[in-house]
Design a protein around this motif. Structure first.
Motif, PDB file in Angstrom:
ATOM      1  N   SER A  96       0.867  -1.217   0.197  1.00  0.00           N
ATOM      2  CA  SER A  96      -0.103  -0.027   0.073  1.00  0.00           C
ATOM      3  C   SER A  96       0.901   1.182   0.064  1.00  0.00           C
ATOM      4  O   SER A  96       0.381   2.389  -0.172  1.00  0.00           O
ATOM      5  N   ILE A  97       1.890   1.099   0.053  1.00  0.00           N
ATOM      6  CA  ILE A  97       3.114   2.435   0.226  1.00  0.00           C
ATOM      7  C   ILE A  97       3.475   2.497  -1.186  1.00  0.00           C
ATOM      8  O   ILE A  97       4.159   1.716  -1.813  1.00  0.00           O
ATOM      9  N   ASN A  98       3.004   3.691  -1.671  1.00  0.00           N
ATOM     10  CA  ASN A  98       3.138   4.146  -3.002  1.00  0.00           C
ATOM     11  C   ASN A  98       2.941   5.417  -3.351  1.00  0.00           C
ATOM     12  O   ASN A  98       1.872   6.012  -3.559  1.00  0.00           O
ATOM     13  N   PHE A  99       3.914   6.437  -2.942  1.00  0.00           N
ATOM     14  CA  PHE A  99       3.793   7.798  -2.796  1.00  0.00           C
ATOM     15  C   PHE A  99       4.730   8.656  -3.728  1.00  0.00           C
ATOM     16  O   PHE A  99       5.787   8.147  -3.871  1.00  0.00           O
ATOM     17  N   THR A 100       4.466   9.774  -3.968  1.00  0.00           N
ATOM     18  CA  THR A 100       5.312  10.517  -4.570  1.00  0.00           C
ATOM     19  C   THR A 100       6.196  11.493  -3.887  1.00  0.00           C
ATOM     20  O   THR A 100       5.537  12.201  -3.018  1.00  0.00           O
ATOM     21  N   GLY A 101       7.438  11.385  -3.780  1.00  0.00           N
ATOM     22  CA  GLY A 101       8.179  12.633  -3.053  1.00  0.00           C
ATOM     23  C   GLY A 101       8.786  13.415  -3.901  1.00  0.00           C
ATOM     24  O   GLY A 101       9.297  13.020  -5.031  1.00  0.00           O
ATOM     25  N   ILE A 102       9.095  14.778  -3.589  1.00  0.00           N
ATOM     26  CA  ILE A 102      10.172  15.699  -4.252  1.00  0.00           C
ATOM     27  C   ILE A 102      11.165  16.188  -3.200  1.00  0.00           C
ATOM     28  O   ILE A 102      10.997  16.727  -2.134  1.00  0.00           O
ATOM     29  N   ILE A 103      12.278  16.249  -4.016  1.00  0.00           N
ATOM     30  CA  ILE A 103      13.346  17.006  -3.417  1.00  0.00           C
ATOM     31  C   ILE A 103      14.016  18.153  -3.985  1.00  0.00           C
ATOM     32  O   ILE A 103      13.904  18.093  -5.480  1.00  0.00           O
ATOM     33  N   HIS A 104      13.923  19.226  -3.551  1.00  0.00           N
ATOM     34  CA  HIS A 104      14.331  20.256  -4.133  1.00  0.00           C
ATOM     35  C   HIS A 104      15.754  20.422  -4.096  1.00  0.00           C
ATOM     36  O   HIS A 104      16.551  19.997  -2.844  1.00  0.00           O
ATOM     37  N   VAL A 105      16.763  21.170  -4.732  1.00  0.00           N
ATOM     38  CA  VAL A 105      18.275  21.175  -4.771  1.00  0.00           C
ATOM     39  C   VAL A 105      18.585  21.483  -3.618  1.00  0.00           C
ATOM     40  O   VAL A 105      19.541  21.162  -2.991  1.00  0.00           O
ATOM     41  N   SER A 106      18.217  22.343  -2.857  1.00  0.00           N
ATOM     42  CA  SER A 106      18.398  23.153  -1.487  1.00  0.00           C
ATOM     43  C   SER A 106      18.593  22.151  -0.454  1.00  0.00           C
ATOM     44  O   SER A 106      18.750  22.496   0.836  1.00  0.00           O
ATOM     45  N   GLN A 107      17.597  21.236  -0.708  1.00  0.00           N
ATOM     46  CA  GLN A 107      17.422  20.205   0.475  1.00  0.00           C
ATOM     47  C   GLN A 107      18.134  18.741   0.377  1.00  0.00           C
ATOM     48  O   GLN A 107      17.975  17.677   1.162  1.00  0.00           O
ATOM     49  N   ALA A 108      19.125  18.951  -0.914  1.00  0.00           N
ATOM     50  CA  ALA A 108      19.707  17.545  -0.840  1.00  0.00           C
ATOM     51  C   ALA A 108      20.953  17.161  -0.050  1.00  0.00           C
ATOM     52  O   ALA A 108      21.281  16.347   0.297  1.00  0.00           O
ATOM     53  N   SER A 109      21.604  18.585   0.305  1.00  0.00           N
ATOM     54  CA  SER A 109      22.951  18.224   1.027  1.00  0.00           C
ATOM     55  C   SER A 109      23.211  19.428   1.833  1.00  0.00           C
ATOM     56  O   SER A 109      22.613  20.591   1.404  1.00  0.00           O
ATOM     57  N   ASN A 110      23.969  19.469   2.834  1.00  0.00           N
ATOM     58  CA  ASN A 110      24.526  20.410   3.546  1.00  0.00           C
ATOM     59  C   ASN A 110      25.601  21.165   3.009  1.00  0.00           C
ATOM     60  O   ASN A 110      25.571  22.496   3.312  1.00  0.00           O
ATOM     61  N   TYR A 112      27.028  23.139  -0.252  1.00  0.00           N
ATOM     62  CA  TYR A 112      26.670  23.483  -1.689  1.00  0.00           C
ATOM     63  C   TYR A 112      26.571  22.897  -2.776  1.00  0.00           C
ATOM     64  O   TYR A 112      27.641  22.504  -3.231  1.00  0.00           O
ATOM     65  N   ILE A 113      25.305  22.445  -3.564  1.00  0.00           N
ATOM     66  CA  ILE A 113      25.385  21.981  -4.734  1.00  0.00           C
ATOM     67  C   ILE A 113      24.721  22.686  -5.950  1.00  0.00           C
ATOM     68  O   ILE A 113      23.684  23.151  -5.380  1.00  0.00           O
ATOM     69  N   LYS A 114      25.182  22.575  -7.149  1.00  0.00           N
ATOM     70  CA  LYS A 114      24.616  23.251  -7.985  1.00  0.00           C
ATOM     71  C   LYS A 114      23.590  22.647  -8.701  1.00  0.00           C
ATOM     72  O   LYS A 114      22.596  23.340  -9.059  1.00  0.00           O
ATOM     73  N   SER A 115      23.795  21.245  -8.923  1.00  0.00           N
ATOM     74  CA  SER A 115      22.664  20.544  -9.403  1.00  0.00           C
ATOM     75  C   SER A 115      22.364  19.336  -8.925  1.00  0.00           C
ATOM     76  O   SER A 115      23.193  18.826  -8.119  1.00  0.00           O
ATOM     77  N   LEU A 116      21.197  18.877  -8.822  1.00  0.00           N
ATOM     78  CA  LEU A 116      20.761  17.526  -8.126  1.00  0.00           C
ATOM     79  C   LEU A 116      21.630  16.489  -8.685  1.00  0.00           C
ATOM     80  O   LEU A 116      21.822  15.447  -8.004  1.00  0.00           O
ATOM     81  N   TYR A 117      22.011  16.432  -9.867  1.00  0.00           N
ATOM     82  CA  TYR A 117      22.867  15.347 -10.405  1.00  0.00           C
ATOM     83  C   TYR A 117      24.271  15.173  -9.717  1.00  0.00           C
ATOM     84  O   TYR A 117      24.689  14.187  -9.561  1.00  0.00           O
ATOM     85  N   GLU A 118      24.685  16.084  -8.736  1.00  0.00           N
ATOM     86  CA  GLU A 118      25.748  15.842  -7.774  1.00  0.00           C
ATOM     87  C   GLU A 118      25.534  15.113  -6.886  1.00  0.00           C
ATOM     88  O   GLU A 118      26.360  14.650  -5.975  1.00  0.00           O
ATOM     89  N   ALA A 119      24.086  14.975  -6.514  1.00  0.00           N
ATOM     90  CA  ALA A 119      23.669  14.095  -5.393  1.00  0.00           C
ATOM     91  C   ALA A 119      23.094  12.790  -5.791  1.00  0.00           C
ATOM     92  O   ALA A 119      23.073  11.883  -5.005  1.00  0.00           O
ATOM     93  N   HIS A 135       0.445  15.411   0.061  1.00  0.00           N
ATOM     94  CA  HIS A 135       0.998  14.830  -1.218  1.00  0.00           C
ATOM     95  C   HIS A 135       1.020  15.991  -2.172  1.00  0.00           C
ATOM     96  O   HIS A 135       0.412  16.818  -2.282  1.00  0.00           O
ATOM     97  N   PRO A 136       2.165  16.103  -3.003  1.00  0.00           N
ATOM     98  CA  PRO A 136       3.279  15.281  -2.983  1.00  0.00           C
ATOM     99  C   PRO A 136       4.299  15.750  -1.717  1.00  0.00           C
ATOM    100  O   PRO A 136       4.302  16.735  -1.441  1.00  0.00           O
ATOM    101  N   TYR A 137       4.811  14.318  -1.071  1.00  0.00           N
ATOM    102  CA  TYR A 137       5.667  14.954  -0.011  1.00  0.00           C
ATOM    103  C   TYR A 137       7.026  15.408  -0.427  1.00  0.00           C
ATOM    104  O   TYR A 137       7.862  14.967  -1.182  1.00  0.00           O
ATOM    105  N   GLN A 138       7.450  16.505   0.446  1.00  0.00           N
ATOM    106  CA  GLN A 138       8.571  17.303   0.144  1.00  0.00           C
ATOM    107  C   GLN A 138       9.632  16.527   1.189  1.00  0.00           C
ATOM    108  O   GLN A 138       9.413  16.218   2.240  1.00  0.00           O
ATOM    109  N   LEU A 139      10.843  16.208   0.599  1.00  0.00           N
ATOM    110  CA  LEU A 139      11.982  15.313   1.065  1.00  0.00           C
ATOM    111  C   LEU A 139      13.335  16.091   1.441  1.00  0.00           C
ATOM    112  O   LEU A 139      13.440  16.995   0.683  1.00  0.00           O
ATOM    113  N   THR A 140      13.990  15.680   2.359  1.00  0.00           N
ATOM    114  CA  THR A 140      15.366  16.276   2.618  1.00  0.00           C
ATOM    115  C   THR A 140      16.238  15.086   2.735  1.00  0.00           C
ATOM    116  O   THR A 140      15.853  13.863   3.092  1.00  0.00           O
ATOM    117  N   THR A 141      17.341  15.248   2.210  1.00  0.00           N
ATOM    118  CA  THR A 141      18.510  14.149   2.486  1.00  0.00           C
ATOM    119  C   THR A 141      19.723  14.796   2.977  1.00  0.00           C
ATOM    120  O   THR A 141      20.975  14.380   2.878  1.00  0.00           O
TER     121      THR A 141
END
Ligand SMILES: [Zn+2]
Length: 188
Positions: A96-110, A112-119, A135-141
């Motif tokens: 039953s777990i099937n959700f969409t999450g979204i990560i913005h580039v500013s939430q990927a890393s502590n 500084y990264i220019k592009s999410l492809y670096e993460a 929904h959609p769930y905002q995520l951080t890494t």
């Protein structure tokens, strides 16, 4: 209406009338003679004794909550935004777990990264933390436990393994940069 139909009910729902039934477990009669549910559950009828009762149903589908740690696969990525198919919440796996999450580039890393492809890259597996409850769930890494736990060589597709603070492809003999979780699965 067939009054014997099993219904899902919540507290206060009318499930019958005094003339027809006696309230059993989880049910009560209000001042107007309606039988109402005290519980979240389903209705149950004993047609011989004419008792209506409520069977409590634990119906808590797992949904992401703020602060929950989720696992998911990167299903779409641009410089600014990545889409994640979430398949586990707090180490629990369920169909039953099937959700969409979204990560913005500013939430990927502590860092500084220019592009999410670096993460992360398309198809890689990440651990992330949920920031909101809709929904959609905002995520951080950003935290050390969060980031990729499985990543693949961008040249040959072979799974990368962790060597110090970087990821290494033994086939191509090259290093790649990601936001790596301390739980990264493949190690030297
Ligand atoms: Zn490679």
């Amino acid at each position: 209406m067939d009054k014997r139909v099993v219904k899902r009910v919540t507290p206060g729902d009318i499930v019958g009338v005094e003339e027809e039934f006696i309230p059993g477990y989880g049910a009560y009669i209000d001042e107007e003679g309606y039988i109402r549910s005290q519980l979240v559950g389903i209705t149950q009828f004993d047609l011989v004794k004419r008792i209506i009762s409520i069977k409590h149903v634990k119906d808590k589908p797992l949904t992401p909550k703020p602060g929950a740690i989720v696992e998911g696969i990167i299903t779409g990525i641009s410089d600014d935004l990545a889409f994640v198919n979430i398949y586990a919440i707090n180490e629990k796996f369920s169909r039953s777990i099937n959700f969409t999450g979204i990560i913005h580039v500013s939430q990927a890393s502590n860092e500084y990264i220019k592009s999410l492809y670096e993460a992360f890259r398309l198809g890689e597996v990440i651990k992330a933390k949920v920031l909101n409850d809709y929904h959609p769930y905002q995520l951080t890494t950003r935290e050390p436990g969060l980031g990729v736990i499985v990543a693949y060589c961008s040249r040959c597709g072979y799974p990368l393994y962790r060597k110090d603070d970087r990821l290494y492809c033994p086939r191509c003999d090259q290093y790649e940069t990601r936001k790596i979780s301390v739980f990264y699965l493949f190690r030297e």
